[in-house]
Write an enzyme that holds these catalytic residues in place. Structure first.
Site, PDB file in Angstrom:
ATOM      1  N   ASP A 108     -10.102   0.653  -4.151  1.00  0.00           N
ATOM      2  CA  ASP A 108      -8.958   0.743  -3.242  1.00  0.00           C
ATOM      3  C   ASP A 108      -8.253   2.082  -3.472  1.00  0.00           C
ATOM      4  OD1 ASP A 108      -6.632   0.070  -1.571  1.00  0.00           O
ATOM      5  OD2 ASP A 108      -7.375  -1.973  -1.684  1.00  0.00           O
ATOM      6  N   GLU A 124       0.843  -1.209   0.000  1.00  0.00           N
ATOM      7  CA  GLU A 124       0.000   0.000   0.000  1.00  0.00           C
ATOM      8  C   GLU A 124       0.870   1.248   0.000  1.00  0.00           C
ATOM      9  OE1 GLU A 124      -2.724   1.314  -0.380  1.00  0.00           O
ATOM     10  OE2 GLU A 124      -4.365  -0.073  -0.012  1.00  0.00           O
ATOM     11  N   ASN A 171     -10.217   4.771   1.597  1.00  0.00           N
ATOM     12  CA  ASN A 171      -9.351   4.571   0.437  1.00  0.00           C
ATOM     13  C   ASN A 171      -9.549   5.704  -0.562  1.00  0.00           C
ATOM     14  OD1 ASN A 171      -7.534   2.267   0.442  1.00  0.00           O
ATOM     15  ND2 ASN A 171      -9.361   0.992   0.674  1.00  0.00           N
TER      16      ASN A 171
END
Length: 292
Positions: free
Chosen positions: A198, A18, A148
């Site tokens: 995401d 991430e 997100n």
């Protein structure tokens, strides 16, 4: 699904890759393995990659200057010195709540840092989105389950964020000078079909590049929420994109093997790898974060 030339930048599989970002001045990409508390540093020109152990879960990074970064971690914001990796706590963030951790984050053009938190097991409504502005943390949006897609329009007048659990991407008007909201969020789009919203990044034309978790792709949306492109990613759990390279035309995409059993990982052998897509993007450089 659009196929573009794609290579593996790192085959060291991330449990939960991430928070990628790119420092144009040093040609260096950075990203995290949240679950394992690791920070990756990749010099794109040489192909050299280093992995730094942080001793805590962390998920986001903003460049302060050539010597320092601001790290978003599970218990607060830390200044990290590039020379030796030393971490100094700037301010706590939900440090009194062991049930949450940091998640998505991105720096606004003003230098204000937006940061999301969530329950460690994605408990409903356990998280929030905050702004780090002029040295202080303030809550912007409470009761978020999985924050997100934090990103900003090129003029800084619109902010975007998603709650993956709700399958909704929101747009909110901002003061371009501060990166703080001037109104309430409106629904820009509702995601349907395979996967979930995401991480996202916004390009020079205001288009939103979103990694679709569970679908192995990056979707490109117009500022009006119309899907324009879908680019294949060679790992099912694609998690977050960043524009990289001297002309910011390539796309770095992280991925994850989180929650995959042995059979699922065998069927998705590049899960957790970090990829470079020749996306022909018109990317934008990430701004520096301001401490005060």
């Amino acid at each position: 699904m659009e196929e573009v030339p794609t290579s593996v930048l790192s085959d060291d599989p991330c449990h939960l890759g991430e928070g990628p970002t790119y420092d144009l001045s040093s040609d260096t990409a950075w990203w995290f393995d949240i679950r394992e508390g690791r920070l990756f540093e990749a010099h794109l020109g040489s192909g050299s990659i280093r992995v730094h152990a942080l001793g805590r879960m962390a998920s986001g990074l903003g460049r302060i200057d050539a010597e320092r970064q601001l790290i978003v971690a599970e218990d607060g914001l830390y200044v990290r010195k590039l020379a030796d990796g030393a971490l100094t706590l700037v301010c706590p963030l939900e440090a009194d709540n062991p049930g949450t951790r940091s998640n998505d984050a991105r720096v606004h053009q003003s230098g204000t840092f937006w940061i999301g938190t969530m329950g460690r097991n994605a408990e409903a409504g356990a998280g929030a989105i905050y702004a780090f502005h002029r040295g202080k943390i303030s809550m912007l949006f409470p009761r978020i389950t999985i924050p997100n897609s934090i990103c900003f329009s090129p003029d800084g007048a619109t902010g975007y964020f998603a709650d993956t659990a709700r399958a909704v991407l929101y747009a909110v008007p901002l003061d371009p000078a501060t990166g703080l909201p001037r109104g309430e969020p409106d629904v820009l789009l509702r995601h349907t079909g395979i996967g979930g919203l995401d991480g996202s990044v916004c390009d020079a034309d205001g288009q939103i590049w979103n990694a679709c978790w569970g679908a192995g792709r990056v979707d490109v949306y117009s500022p009006q929420g119309e899907r324009l492109r879908s680019l294949r990613v060679p790992a099912k759990q694609s998690s977050c994109p960043a524009f990289v390279g001297p002309d910011l035309s390539r796309l770095l995409v992280t991925s994850a093997w989180q929650d995959m059993d042995a059979a699922a990982r065998a069927a998705d052998p590049q899960a957790g790898c970090t990829f470079l897509l020749q996306a022909s993007a018109r990317g934008r450089a990430e701004p520096d974060v301001k401490l005060a």
